[in-house]
Scaffold this motif. Structure first.
Motif, PDB file in Angstrom:
ATOM      1  N   PRO A   1      44.093  38.560  37.126  1.00 12.93           N
ATOM      2  CA  PRO A   1      44.802  37.867  36.052  1.00 12.93           C
ATOM      3  C   PRO A   1      44.481  36.373  36.053  1.00 12.93           C
ATOM      4  N   GLN A   2      44.855  35.709  34.958  1.00 11.04           N
ATOM      5  CA  GLN A   2      44.663  34.266  34.847  1.00 11.04           C
ATOM      6  C   GLN A   2      45.985  33.517  34.825  1.00 11.04           C
ATOM      7  N   MET A   3      47.057  34.273  34.612  1.00 10.25           N
ATOM      8  CA  MET A   3      48.387  33.648  34.584  1.00 10.25           C
ATOM      9  C   MET A   3      49.329  34.467  35.463  1.00 10.25           C
TER      10      MET A   3
ATOM     11  N   ALA B   1      42.538  27.938  41.759  1.00  8.18           N
ATOM     12  CA  ALA B   1      42.443  27.166  40.512  1.00  8.18           C
ATOM     13  C   ALA B   1      42.098  28.026  39.299  1.00  8.18           C
ATOM     14  N   ILE B   2      41.815  29.306  39.507  1.00  8.37           N
ATOM     15  CA  ILE B   2      41.580  30.164  38.331  1.00  8.37           C
ATOM     16  C   ILE B   2      42.877  30.404  37.574  1.00  8.37           C
ATOM     17  N   PHE B   3      44.016  30.200  38.233  1.00  5.99           N
ATOM     18  CA  PHE B   3      45.292  30.405  37.546  1.00  5.99           C
ATOM     19  C   PHE B   3      45.663  29.199  36.704  1.00  5.99           C
ATOM     20  N   THR B   4      46.349  29.471  35.611  1.00 12.19           N
ATOM     21  CA  THR B   4      46.882  28.389  34.790  1.00 12.19           C
ATOM     22  C   THR B   4      48.290  28.729  34.367  1.00 12.19           C
ATOM     23  N   PRO B   5      49.253  27.827  34.460  1.00 10.60           N
ATOM     24  CA  PRO B   5      49.121  26.568  35.195  1.00 10.60           C
ATOM     25  C   PRO B   5      49.078  26.869  36.695  1.00 10.60           C
ATOM     26  N   ASN B   6      48.839  25.861  37.496  1.00  7.75           N
ATOM     27  CA  ASN B   6      48.693  26.098  38.937  1.00  7.75           C
ATOM     28  C   ASN B   6      49.412  25.021  39.738  1.00  7.75           C
TER      29      ASN B   6
ATOM     30  N   PRO C   1      36.898  25.214  37.565  1.00  7.16           N
ATOM     31  CA  PRO C   1      38.326  25.273  37.889  1.00  7.16           C
ATOM     32  C   PRO C   1      38.762  24.185  38.889  1.00  7.16           C
TER      33      PRO C   1
END
Lengths: 426, 426
Positions: free
Chosen positions: A168-170, A345-350, A379
């Motif tokens: 996932p990204q979030m 850092a691939i996650f947003t927000p982080n 990222p």
């Protein structure tokens, strides 16, 4: 290296001439960077041995595992759950690489503006110099950054056993559901590969094994709070790097033995650097073997590294998996919970990562933070702008360094690091 | 521009001096690139007017919408479903930008190695020269590439009304579930913003409006199969760019009127370039206004562009949404189905895009394909390696161009494009 190893490498399809050259550079680098350090803990001799046999004895062990019917799984990222691999009596090995190799050939397949970590992984495969990748029964690529995600499409042509894990990204409910679905799919793939059905008892054992390994790293990290620092950042980084390669219980014991020794040192107020030496926290991109450039520059500039906010460091090791579950599903949930906390850092927000950097700077009494970005790593380099701003606002000295695996910028980096160290001296 | 507009811009917080400079460059560019073309369809006068009023009349219209209580939603990507926006009587406007602006200031916030599209979007905001962004009630950022995903975290400090839409990375069941969950969340956010409850009748109307707009673009695209090409690639690109800004029914009518005219041209064997002129398909990154550099180079080198495999082109417009649903849920499913087909390079694997490029090359009888990559756009530039390989294997001439928004490489690009055009001449 013995003739026995040469035959083993040859059988794995290794290019012996290129591999000799690589081992030559690696051995020389290790000698210059690690063995030249003073006041090293005696327990580091284990890691010296591991490194001297990194393509020898360890590969022989992996091949012995295979002969006994067990499987070797390679991975490029801390999101691949070792708990599940160990539950199937298989072995997980990290495949990231920290040196440029076969760059001309790599750049025929990948854009030049790809980070050194990805190029290096390709170079080691194309150049036929990595016995680990050649020994794997399955390699897991994961959809973290664009660079990796898209390069795996190309790696797929080079690696017949590549398995892609989506991420996932979030950190939303849907993101967590996606991660759980992917870990369940991975468990099935591991079961198919190994012929082992992962039941609750096996999964519990896998969790316990990996928890013990991570707990040993927590113990090691905690001892670095002492001033003088009882172990160099280079040696601690080495332990974090070998974390990805070594036999799990043996590694755990070796780290704990070093910790026993460090505790005695701390009692005697002994360290590797003088008391009061400037203390630096490194934060950012992972450093795979033999990427020791920046830590070496820092620790030959009068400062000591007291922590790594990195995949090869505390980002990768910090959380344990809850082992209180009694069913496979509850333990998978616990594994998902554990990995979903990784503040990549691939996650947003982080935001979690920012908080963790600040927390680490305090915990390890860092006088300054050096943010390490691999060139073209969008990222981490994008996050580094916010990290700098936040740390400055908190009064924590910070320097951003973006670099790659080449040695061309060593002089320039050394000058910048020395100036930073001078500035943060207490 | 009239004094009325100056007051309007001033009220929006536009930096009038910088904005005057931007409009000056834009007007000059439009004159040199578009108005200097020969044999343009008469219907293009509508787009000439639209472009001459792009920051004037259209902004006045948007402000009139706002005064009437309706809302303006900005977006940076084709994944934001206009159907849902129209269903709430709101207006969607594209905010991507195709020119460098305030680059020094932008590079204080974003890494230099960020693509020109993202930097430009920041530059237009920081430089206060984009009345569209200043007129929005909500701006939607979406987790497509790392560059955008991570830069939105920073844009969030500049835009109080930024809304983040998550997107999947793989076309799996979980990926589709994530997209559906996000579109439902977006629908709720639009309802909250507008105070309009989107019922089945409204959503159906939204779908029909947007389908008609896309159908007009399909009609225009289809007419470009003719040889001689009845419309230049530059003019067709302009229609694809205005697609993101203009009033929906008016735009639809205008495109259809041009199509009527082009049909007459085709009957008379009339075109903008001589029959047999080399035909080029452009494939790759989006081209936002006023990024006309590469098409202008191509069409002043004796070739005609017959299609755009691009977000600003057929990737963005090709599929319609099934409008046969009768409930909100079934229509949301149809919208998800439609957008899930978009073959953006953020997806892995992305075989559909390769197939679509080959299909477009055949359909539009392209003699060659030029892959357009924005420097530092990892998804498209990494895919371009595979696109080149695949097209070469199929005997389709292909050239990869990686560039940015600067004019420094125009001479070099012109030389490369001319050589390519010479090579593909029949």
């Amino acid at each position: 290296m013995s003739e026995d190893y040469r035959k083993m490498w040859s059988d794995l399809g290794i290019d012996l001439t290129a591999h000799d050259a690589l081992l030559g550079v690696l051995g020389k680098g290790y000698q210059d960077i690690f063995l030249s350090q003073k006041n090293r803990p005696a327990g580091m001799s284990y890691f010296d041995f591991v490194m001297s046999e990194v393509h020898g004895l360890r590969i022989r062990e992996l091949l012995n595992e295979k002969e006994a019917g067990r499987k070797i799984i390679g991975a490029y990222c801390v999101f691949v759950p070792e708990e599940i691999v160990k539950a199937a009596d298989a072995t997980l090995v990290g495949l990231c690489a920290g040196a440029d190799f076969a760059t001309d050939e790599v750049e025929k397949l990948l854009p030049r503006n790809t980070c050194a970590l990805i190029k290096s992984a390709f170079g080691f495969k194309i150049g036929k110099v990595c016995p680990y990748i050649e020994a794997t029964d399955m390699v897991v690529g994961e959809n973290t950054c664009d660079g990796k995600k898209k390069s795996y499409e190309i790696l797929n042509d080079l690696l017949p056993n590549l398995y892609i894990m989506d991420l996932p990204q979030m950190k939303t409910a849907e993101g967590k559901a996606l991660l759980k679905a992917e870990y369940i799919r991975f468990k099935k793939a591991v079961e198919e590969l190994t012929g082992v059905t992962i039941d609750a008892a096996r999964l519990k054992k896998g969790i316990e094994l990996v928890n013990k390994k991570r707990a040993a790293m927590h113990r090691l990290a905690g001892l670095r709070k002492a001033d003088p620092a009882p172990i160099s950042g280079l040696d601690a980084l080495l332990a974090n790097q070998v974390f990805f390669y070594d036999d799990v219980p043996r590694f755990t014991d070796s780290v704990n033995r070093i910790c026993d020794e460090l505790e005695l040192r701390i009692k005697k107020d002994e360290g590797v650097f003088p008391k009061g030496a400037p203390r630096i926290l490194i934060s950012g991109c992972p450093m795979a073997v033999p990427n020791w450039k920046l830590p070496w520059i820092i620790e030959t500039s009068g400062a000591v590294i007291v922590g790594e906010e990195s995949c090869v460091g505390e980002r990768g090791t910090r959380n344990l998996t809850d082992d209180s579950g009694t069913t496979v599903d509850s333990m998978i949930d616990a594994i998902v919970d554990r990995y979903f906390k990784v503040d990549c850092a691939i996650f947003t927000p982080n935001r979690d990562r920012l908080d963790h950097i600040i927390e680490m700077a305090k915990t390890y009494k860092a006088d300054g933070v050096i943010h390490y970005g691999l060139q073209f790593c969008q990222p981490y380099i994008t996050e580094s702008m916010g990290v700098e701003k936040e740390l400055q606002a908190k009064g924590i000295p910070v320097m951003r360094i973006d670099t790659d695996y080449s040695m061309e910028d060593v002089g320039q980096l050394k000058t910048r690091v020395e100036a930073f160290v001078e500035m943060i001296k207490r």
